[in-house]
Design a protein around this motif. Structure first.
Motif, PDB file in Angstrom:
ATOM      1  N   PRO A 175     -23.295 -32.476  30.548  1.00 39.80           N
ATOM      2  CA  PRO A 175     -24.411 -31.549  30.355  1.00 39.80           C
ATOM      3  C   PRO A 175     -24.940 -31.069  31.699  1.00 39.80           C
ATOM      4  O   PRO A 175     -25.054 -31.839  32.646  1.00 39.80           O
ATOM      5  CB  PRO A 175     -25.463 -32.385  29.619  1.00 39.80           C
ATOM      6  N   LYS A 218     -25.481 -22.171  33.630  1.00 39.78           N
ATOM      7  CA  LYS A 218     -24.417 -21.637  32.778  1.00 39.78           C
ATOM      8  C   LYS A 218     -23.075 -21.867  33.467  1.00 39.78           C
ATOM      9  O   LYS A 218     -22.910 -21.578  34.642  1.00 39.78           O
ATOM     10  CB  LYS A 218     -24.659 -20.136  32.557  1.00 39.78           C
ATOM     11  N   SER A 236     -21.237 -32.280  21.014  1.00 41.32           N
ATOM     12  CA  SER A 236     -21.391 -30.912  20.529  1.00 41.32           C
ATOM     13  C   SER A 236     -21.397 -29.983  21.729  1.00 41.32           C
ATOM     14  O   SER A 236     -21.869 -30.352  22.811  1.00 41.32           O
ATOM     15  CB  SER A 236     -22.717 -30.813  19.761  1.00 41.32           C
ATOM     16  N   LEU A 237     -20.867 -28.781  21.558  1.00 43.29           N
ATOM     17  CA  LEU A 237     -20.835 -27.855  22.685  1.00 43.29           C
ATOM     18  C   LEU A 237     -20.998 -26.415  22.250  1.00 43.29           C
ATOM     19  O   LEU A 237     -20.766 -26.062  21.093  1.00 43.29           O
ATOM     20  CB  LEU A 237     -19.540 -28.027  23.488  1.00 43.29           C
ATOM     21  N   ASN A 238     -21.449 -25.608  23.203  1.00 39.42           N
ATOM     22  CA  ASN A 238     -21.481 -24.157  23.042  1.00 39.42           C
ATOM     23  C   ASN A 238     -20.195 -23.624  23.630  1.00 39.42           C
ATOM     24  O   ASN A 238     -19.886 -23.896  24.787  1.00 39.42           O
ATOM     25  CB  ASN A 238     -22.672 -23.536  23.780  1.00 39.42           C
ATOM     26  N   GLU A 263     -20.549 -16.404  20.945  1.00 37.48           N
ATOM     27  CA  GLU A 263     -21.066 -17.753  21.171  1.00 37.48           C
ATOM     28  C   GLU A 263     -20.839 -18.554  19.895  1.00 37.48           C
ATOM     29  O   GLU A 263     -21.265 -18.141  18.815  1.00 37.48           O
ATOM     30  CB  GLU A 263     -22.559 -17.708  21.495  1.00 37.48           C
ATOM     31  N   ILE A 303     -20.926 -22.565  18.185  1.00 37.09           N
ATOM     32  CA  ILE A 303     -21.285 -23.974  18.315  1.00 37.09           C
ATOM     33  C   ILE A 303     -20.165 -24.787  17.676  1.00 37.09           C
ATOM     34  O   ILE A 303     -19.784 -24.549  16.529  1.00 37.09           O
ATOM     35  CB  ILE A 303     -22.633 -24.281  17.639  1.00 37.09           C
ATOM     36  N   ASN A 333     -18.970 -28.750  16.847  1.00 37.91           N
ATOM     37  CA  ASN A 333     -19.422 -30.137  16.720  1.00 37.91           C
ATOM     38  C   ASN A 333     -18.219 -31.050  16.570  1.00 37.91           C
ATOM     39  O   ASN A 333     -17.090 -30.580  16.361  1.00 37.91           O
ATOM     40  CB  ASN A 333     -20.344 -30.275  15.509  1.00 37.91           C
ATOM     41  N   GLU A 342     -19.955 -25.513  27.196  1.00 38.55           N
ATOM     42  CA  GLU A 342     -21.170 -26.117  27.728  1.00 38.55           C
ATOM     43  C   GLU A 342     -21.640 -27.194  26.754  1.00 38.55           C
ATOM     44  O   GLU A 342     -21.789 -26.926  25.554  1.00 38.55           O
ATOM     45  CB  GLU A 342     -22.214 -25.006  27.871  1.00 38.55           C
ATOM     46  N   ALA A 343     -21.817 -28.414  27.239  1.00 43.30           N
ATOM     47  CA  ALA A 343     -22.297 -29.501  26.376  1.00 43.30           C
ATOM     48  C   ALA A 343     -23.701 -29.180  25.886  1.00 43.30           C
ATOM     49  O   ALA A 343     -24.534 -28.671  26.638  1.00 43.30           O
ATOM     50  CB  ALA A 343     -22.277 -30.828  27.133  1.00 43.30           C
ATOM     51  N   ARG A 344     -23.954 -29.477  24.627  1.00 39.35           N
ATOM     52  CA  ARG A 344     -25.281 -29.276  24.042  1.00 39.35           C
ATOM     53  C   ARG A 344     -26.051 -30.591  24.142  1.00 39.35           C
ATOM     54  O   ARG A 344     -25.494 -31.653  23.926  1.00 39.35           O
ATOM     55  CB  ARG A 344     -25.163 -28.869  22.577  1.00 39.35           C
ATOM     56  N   GLY A 345     -27.309 -30.494  24.476  1.00 44.44           N
ATOM     57  CA  GLY A 345     -28.149 -31.687  24.550  1.00 44.44           C
ATOM     58  C   GLY A 345     -27.909 -32.470  25.828  1.00 44.44           C
ATOM     59  O   GLY A 345     -27.452 -31.944  26.837  1.00 44.44           O
TER      60      GLY A 345
END
Length: 182
Positions: free
Chosen positions: A117, A121, A139-141, A148, A150, A152, A168-171
């Motif tokens: 994370p 950007k 999870s990632l974008n 875009e 998402i 999981n 991009e890692a989410r969270g």
């Protein structure tokens, strides 16, 4: 086994020179400024995995040779035990582990990619061929060609990797994927 950026850069330069390809020709082939390519070869700038893949194609060598300095030798099968794949030290957001580097004449490259994370950007990259990504953890974008998505754990995507893409890692947790580049 972790390979340093400087070791990989040195191999790229040596192999390019052996093939009598100029730095200018390689920069043009990779569609990067000459200054960027020279920084790749000097080990000052990390070579994105997508560019390593393209360099291997241009020099007609297996990616394993660029990553480890060793020729692939196995023709029937190869086993890579957990944690024993060749790791490529990354300065960016992605950490790669090559899962089948010893297999000769592969038609694809196989990696696990861990995405840490970050607040900024990530840079978008493109490379020839197709890519299949399967989310193992987190999870990632995923961004590609103004889209875009998402993804999981358990989700996958297959795409034309000639379009610029990034993950991009989410969270706060890293995301981990199985990646196949064809």
């Amino acid at each position: 086994m972790a390979e340093t950026i400087e070791e990989i850069a040195s191999r790229v330069r040596e192999l390019r020179e052996l093939e009598k390809v100029t730095a200018e020709e390689m920069a043009e082939y990779l569609k990067v400024p000459l200054e960027t390519y020279i920084c790749y070869e000097e080990g000052k700038t990390d070579i994105p995995a997508s560019k390593l893949f393209e360099i291997g194609q241009r020099l007609d060598v297996e990616m394993n040779l660029l990553l480890t300095g060793e020729e692939a030798r196995v023709r029937i099968f190869t086993v890579t035990r957990k944690g024993e794949g060749v790791e490529v030290e990354r300065r960016g957001q992605y950490k790669y582990q090559n899962l089948a580097g010893k297999f000769l004449s592969k038609r694809a490259e196989f990696f696990t990619v861990t995405i840490e994370p970050k607040k900024e950007k990530p840079a978008a990259y493109s490379h020839p061929g197709q890519e299949f990504d399967y989310v193992l953890e987190g999870s990632l974008n995923f961004s590609i060609h103004d889209n875009e998505i998402i993804l999981n754990e358990g989700d996958s995507i297959l795409f034309d990797s000639s379009y610029k893409h990034s993950m991009e890692a989410r969270g706060e947790r890293p995301a981990k994927m199985l990646v196949v580049v064809i």
